[in-house]
Design an enzyme around this catalytic site. Structure first.
Site, mmCIF file in Angstrom:
data_model
loop_
_atom_site.group_PDB
_atom_site.id
_atom_site.type_symbol
_atom_site.label_atom_id
_atom_site.label_comp_id
_atom_site.label_asym_id
_atom_site.label_seq_id
_atom_site.Cartn_x
_atom_site.Cartn_y
_atom_site.Cartn_z
ATOM 1 N N THR A 117 0.847 -1.197 0.000
ATOM 2 C CA THR A 117 0.000 0.000 0.000
ATOM 3 C C THR A 117 0.884 1.250 0.000
ATOM 4 O O THR A 117 1.951 1.251 0.614
ATOM 5 C CB THR A 117 -0.914 -0.025 1.239
ATOM 6 N N SER A 132 2.086 5.111 -2.275
ATOM 7 C CA SER A 132 2.350 5.623 -3.609
ATOM 8 C C SER A 132 3.488 4.875 -4.316
ATOM 9 O O SER A 132 3.471 4.743 -5.544
ATOM 10 C CB SER A 132 2.664 7.121 -3.539
ATOM 11 N N ASP A 136 6.296 -3.771 -1.028
ATOM 12 C CA ASP A 136 5.614 -2.790 -0.185
ATOM 13 C C ASP A 136 6.535 -1.596 0.063
ATOM 14 O O ASP A 136 7.757 -1.687 -0.151
ATOM 15 C CB ASP A 136 5.208 -3.451 1.149
ATOM 16 N N ASP A 150 7.826 3.948 5.642
ATOM 17 C CA ASP A 150 7.944 5.360 6.029
ATOM 18 C C ASP A 150 9.362 5.676 6.488
ATOM 19 O O ASP A 150 9.876 6.761 6.222
ATOM 20 C CB ASP A 150 6.934 5.681 7.126
ATOM 21 N N LYS A 178 6.166 1.484 9.452
ATOM 22 C CA LYS A 178 5.177 1.484 8.382
ATOM 23 C C LYS A 178 3.829 1.889 8.961
ATOM 24 O O LYS A 178 3.643 1.881 10.167
ATOM 25 C CB LYS A 178 5.074 0.086 7.741
ATOM 26 N N GLY A 179 2.916 2.213 8.057
ATOM 27 C CA GLY A 179 1.563 2.545 8.521
ATOM 28 C C GLY A 179 1.186 3.990 8.296
ATOM 29 O O GLY A 179 0.119 4.423 8.722
ATOM 30 N N GLY A 205 0.177 5.143 5.668
ATOM 31 C CA GLY A 205 -1.068 5.071 4.904
ATOM 32 C C GLY A 205 -2.171 4.332 5.640
ATOM 33 O O GLY A 205 -3.253 4.118 5.094
ATOM 34 N N GLU A 217 -0.593 -5.170 6.167
ATOM 35 C CA GLU A 217 0.771 -5.226 5.623
ATOM 36 C C GLU A 217 1.629 -6.189 6.445
ATOM 37 O O GLU A 217 2.441 -6.934 5.895
ATOM 38 C CB GLU A 217 1.394 -3.830 5.630
ATOM 39 N N LYS A 270 13.484 8.003 2.870
ATOM 40 C CA LYS A 270 13.003 7.042 3.881
ATOM 41 C C LYS A 270 14.143 6.414 4.684
ATOM 42 O O LYS A 270 13.906 5.718 5.674
ATOM 43 C CB LYS A 270 12.202 5.914 3.200
#
Ligand code: 5RP
Length: 237
Positions: free
Chosen positions: A36, A38, A92, A95, A105-106, A108, A114, A132
């Site tokens: 998930t 961009s 995947d 962040d 992560k997370g 989004g 995930e 990142k």
């Protein structure tokens, strides 16, 4: 016949390069975890292209409702994760990722699915732009924590005891962001994260917590896309 989904209007060349490169690692017959965000979206669009143009046969396992919709509209066949023994490869985003490939992560909001998909994956490929990369997790991002709505403020106080400021995600406390699983997110800002693995365990031991956005030992391969279109592929040290 399914039509290709219109591409993003704004293009990010670094994310695009990473996503497209990751899609090269997918081969015929694979069960593929579809991440998930961009950057993962570029990989999904490229996979859809390969399905259409090369007749690549894959089954996708989406990590969010948004990704599920994109995959369906793009013509990627999907499979229920309950029906597969394992996922061959997942692509995947992240962040933040440190030098040991630990991640936050997370951003989004999809961290729970995930993580379930990452745990089921033989190979987890993370696609990022250079922004990142961090030396220590938490440098820029808070750790998102998915919690059940019942007693969320008590859960936030219990997380606060672990040393963070826990903020309910959403425009206001009356209108919290809801995950695909009907839960809330607490964005937990820690002043310093020295031991992410220990912190993940402590967070997950708090009643009311469903899962944290700390991903420890789950990433195997990292693809860093650069603004000039170059890509670096790194294996976990
Ligand atoms: C979603 C995520 C994403 O992978 C993460 O937020 C990165 O997103 P992007 O590729 O858009 O920067 O963890 O829950």
């Amino acid at each position: 016949m399914t039509q290709p989904v219109a591409p993003n209007i704004t293009t990010d060349p670094a994310k695009e390069a990473a996503g497209i490169r990751a899609a090269d690692f997918v081969t015929d017959g694979m069960t593929v975890g579809l991440g998930t965000g961009s950057t993962a979206e570029y990989a999904i669009r490229r996979l859809a292209e390969r399905v259409r143009e090369e007749g690549l046969r894959i089954n996708g396992v989406p990590t969010s409702l948004k990704t599920e919709l994109l995959a369906r509209e793009s013509g990627i066949p999907l499979i229920d994760i309950n029906g597969v023994g394992h996922v061959d490869l997942t692509i995947d985003g992240a962040d933040e990722i440190d030098t040991a490939f630990n991640m936050i992560k997370g951003g989004g909001g999809a961290l729970l699915r995930e993580k379930v998909v990452a745990r089921a994956s033989t190979l987890e490929i993370i696609v990022i732009d250079p922004a990142k990369l961090v030396n220590r997790l938490g440098e820029r991002w808070a750790v998102p924590v998915e919690v059940v709505p019942f007693g969320w403020a008590r859960t936030a106080r219990a997380l606060h005891v672990l040393g963070c400021e826990a903020k309910l995600r959403g425009p206001s406390e009356d209108r919290p962001y809801q995950t695909d699983n009907g839960n809330y997110l607490l964005d937990c800002r820690f002043p310093r994260i020295d031991n992410p693995a220990e912190l993940e365990q402590k967070i997950n031991a708090v009643p009311g917590v469903v899962e944290s956005g700390l991903f420890i030992g789950l990433a195997h391969r990292l693809i860093i896309g650069h603004p000039d279109g170059r890509c670096e592929v790194r294996e976990r040290p």
